[in-house]
Motif scaffolding. Structure first.
Motif, PDB file in Angstrom:
ATOM      1  N   SER A 126      -4.478  53.278  -9.691  1.00 67.02           N
ATOM      2  CA  SER A 126      -5.191  52.100 -10.197  1.00 67.02           C
ATOM      3  C   SER A 126      -5.753  51.227  -9.085  1.00 67.02           C
ATOM      4  CB  SER A 126      -4.262  51.255 -11.089  1.00 67.02           C
ATOM      5  OG  SER A 126      -3.843  51.972 -12.221  1.00 67.02           O
ATOM      6  N   GLU A 142      -9.846  34.186 -11.757  1.00 75.39           N
ATOM      7  CA  GLU A 142     -10.199  35.158 -12.786  1.00 75.39           C
ATOM      8  C   GLU A 142     -11.039  36.314 -12.260  1.00 75.39           C
ATOM      9  OE1 GLU A 142      -8.580  34.822 -15.443  1.00 75.39           O
ATOM     10  OE2 GLU A 142      -7.933  32.746 -15.082  1.00 75.39           O
ATOM     11  N   ALA A 147      -6.031  38.505 -11.569  1.00 74.06           N
ATOM     12  CA  ALA A 147      -6.335  38.518 -13.004  1.00 74.06           C
ATOM     13  C   ALA A 147      -6.204  39.922 -13.577  1.00 74.06           C
ATOM     14  CB  ALA A 147      -7.739  37.976 -13.241  1.00 74.06           C
ATOM     15  N   ARG A 148      -6.549  40.932 -12.801  1.00 75.19           N
ATOM     16  CA  ARG A 148      -6.425  42.309 -13.296  1.00 75.19           C
ATOM     17  C   ARG A 148      -4.959  42.749 -13.316  1.00 75.19           C
ATOM     18  NH1 ARG A 148     -11.456  41.853 -11.357  1.00 75.19           N
ATOM     19  NH2 ARG A 148     -11.006  42.046  -9.149  1.00 75.19           N
ATOM     20  N   TYR A 150      -2.585  40.704 -14.014  1.00 76.37           N
ATOM     21  CA  TYR A 150      -2.124  40.031 -15.237  1.00 76.37           C
ATOM     22  C   TYR A 150      -2.440  40.887 -16.467  1.00 76.37           C
ATOM     23  CZ  TYR A 150      -1.478  36.249 -18.662  1.00 76.37           C
ATOM     24  OH  TYR A 150      -1.042  35.472 -19.717  1.00 76.37           O
ATOM     25  N   ASP A 151      -3.675  41.383 -16.532  1.00 77.01           N
ATOM     26  CA  ASP A 151      -4.091  42.189 -17.683  1.00 77.01           C
ATOM     27  C   ASP A 151      -3.269  43.475 -17.807  1.00 77.01           C
ATOM     28  OD1 ASP A 151      -6.004  40.298 -18.260  1.00 77.01           O
ATOM     29  OD2 ASP A 151      -7.640  41.398 -17.292  1.00 77.01           O
ATOM     30  N   LEU A 152      -2.833  44.030 -16.653  1.00 77.04           N
ATOM     31  CA  LEU A 152      -2.032  45.252 -16.672  1.00 77.04           C
ATOM     32  C   LEU A 152      -0.544  44.987 -16.918  1.00 77.04           C
ATOM     33  CD1 LEU A 152      -3.394  47.543 -13.787  1.00 77.04           C
ATOM     34  CD2 LEU A 152      -3.634  47.850 -16.247  1.00 77.04           C
ATOM     35  N   ARG A 153      -0.179  43.720 -17.049  1.00 74.72           N
ATOM     36  CA  ARG A 153       1.233  43.337 -17.197  1.00 74.72           C
ATOM     37  C   ARG A 153       2.072  43.936 -16.062  1.00 74.72           C
ATOM     38  NH1 ARG A 153       3.185  40.864 -21.285  1.00 74.72           N
ATOM     39  NH2 ARG A 153       5.201  41.931 -21.210  1.00 74.72           N
ATOM     40  N   ARG A 175      -5.549  28.206 -14.030  1.00 76.45           N
ATOM     41  CA  ARG A 175      -5.496  28.148 -15.487  1.00 76.45           C
ATOM     42  C   ARG A 175      -5.026  26.810 -16.035  1.00 76.45           C
ATOM     43  NH1 ARG A 175      -3.862  34.416 -17.217  1.00 76.45           N
ATOM     44  NH2 ARG A 175      -5.771  35.307 -16.313  1.00 76.45           N
ATOM     45  N   THR A 241       2.901  38.322 -15.808  1.00 77.80           N
ATOM     46  CA  THR A 241       2.436  37.399 -16.843  1.00 77.80           C
ATOM     47  C   THR A 241       3.397  36.243 -17.046  1.00 77.80           C
ATOM     48  OG1 THR A 241       3.427  38.876 -18.489  1.00 77.80           O
ATOM     49  CG2 THR A 241       1.061  39.110 -18.096  1.00 77.80           C
ATOM     50  N   ASP A 245       2.069  32.406 -16.581  1.00 77.74           N
ATOM     51  CA  ASP A 245       2.115  31.524 -17.751  1.00 77.74           C
ATOM     52  C   ASP A 245       3.044  30.338 -17.508  1.00 77.74           C
ATOM     53  OD1 ASP A 245       0.429  33.348 -18.924  1.00 77.74           O
ATOM     54  OD2 ASP A 245       1.949  34.223 -20.241  1.00 77.74           O
TER      55      ASP A 245
END
Length: 268
Positions: A126, A142, A147-148, A150-153, A175, A241, A245
């Motif tokens: 990846s 972002e 950010a990517r 984050y999207d992949l957890r 954020r 994440t 958060d």
């Protein structure tokens, strides 16, 4: 060591952002390259390891530069600025990021993002996807690898380091509502020529990350953070994440009661 990483919770075939202190890890047969191999073994054949490859050395707005020129004459400062090489993702070293990050960056097959100050390097299937499209006027927001991740957890591994190194918290800074911004300047190559480039981005500040991390580790009765031995170190593992958060929720009130600086030592 791969077994210790698996026991800590490193998942096969996942993505892992690593901040490491080899001094804390201690003596390892095979040295830093063996630690890189252990990380890749714990992640499995479809896992990807990511490290920061930041270069504050090419900026004259960074604390690194300000410390370097403190007390110098105007002429000496100008000489320092003139000697600073432009960022090159293929060759620029990241000495302040530590030995493990540099070992990952220099491993055959590693991919590096293009940001001239806060690039990342990655190894694994990846890597190219995670490192792509790191916008040069977006340090850690972002349009960055964070950010990517984050999207992949992804997970974050603090390998013998503290929460003060946790770059996931920086994405939380982006954020919050109306984050403060500042001007950055660094040396780049444009049109084949060395030049200074100035841009505006979120004012990065990690001066309270250790305190923020301690609060995060206590949240949910400590369930969010796993702690265990890796080599001679005490290391921490947690979901990317969860950290982002938590930071986005807590930073506004947290910084309302804790004095903070406006410069992040690793950036600038």
């Amino acid at each position: 060591m791969a077994g210790q990483l698996s026991d800590l919770g490193v998942e096969q075939n996942g993505a892992l952002l690593v901040h490491a202190s080899m001094r804390a890890v201690g003596s390892v047969s095979g040295g830093v390259r063996a630690v890189v191999a252990a990380l890749r073994d714990a992640l499995g054949g479809h896992g990807t390891v990511v490290v920061p490859a930041f270069t504050p050395e090419n900026s004259d707005t960074s604390p690194h530069y300000l410390d370097r020129v403190r007390g110098l004459s105007d002429r000496a400062r100008a000489a320092v600025r003139a000697s600073m090489p432009p960022f090159d993702p293929a060759t620029s070293a990241a000495p302040s990021m530590g030995r493990l990050a540099e070992a990952v960056r220099l491993t055959e097959g590693a991919v590096r993002s293009d940001h001239p100050q806060t690039s990342f390097a990655a190894l694994g299937p990846s890597a190219r996807k995670l490192m792509a499209r790191h916008r040069p006027d977006c340090h850690l927001g972002e349009d960055s690898p964070l950010a990517r991740l984050y999207d992949l957890r992804a997970h974050v591994l603090l390998l013998g380091t503290g929460f003060d190194t946790c770059t996931a918290f920086h994405l939380g800074e982006y954020r919050v509502a109306a984050p403060p911004r500042r001007t950055y300047r660094c040396v780049v190559t444009a049109g084949g020529r060395r030049q200074w480039w100035e841009y505006e981005d979120v004012a990065l500040d990690d001066s309270d990350f250790a305190t923020l991390g301690a609060d995060f580790a206590r949240s949910d009765n400590g369930a969010a953070v796993r702690t265990g031995p890796v080599g001679s170190s005490t290391s921490r593992l947690f979901r990317f994440t969860d950290a982002v958060d938590f930071a986005a929720r807590r930073l506004p009130s947290h910084r309302g009661r804790v004095p903070v600086q406006t410069l992040c030592p690793a950036h600038g």
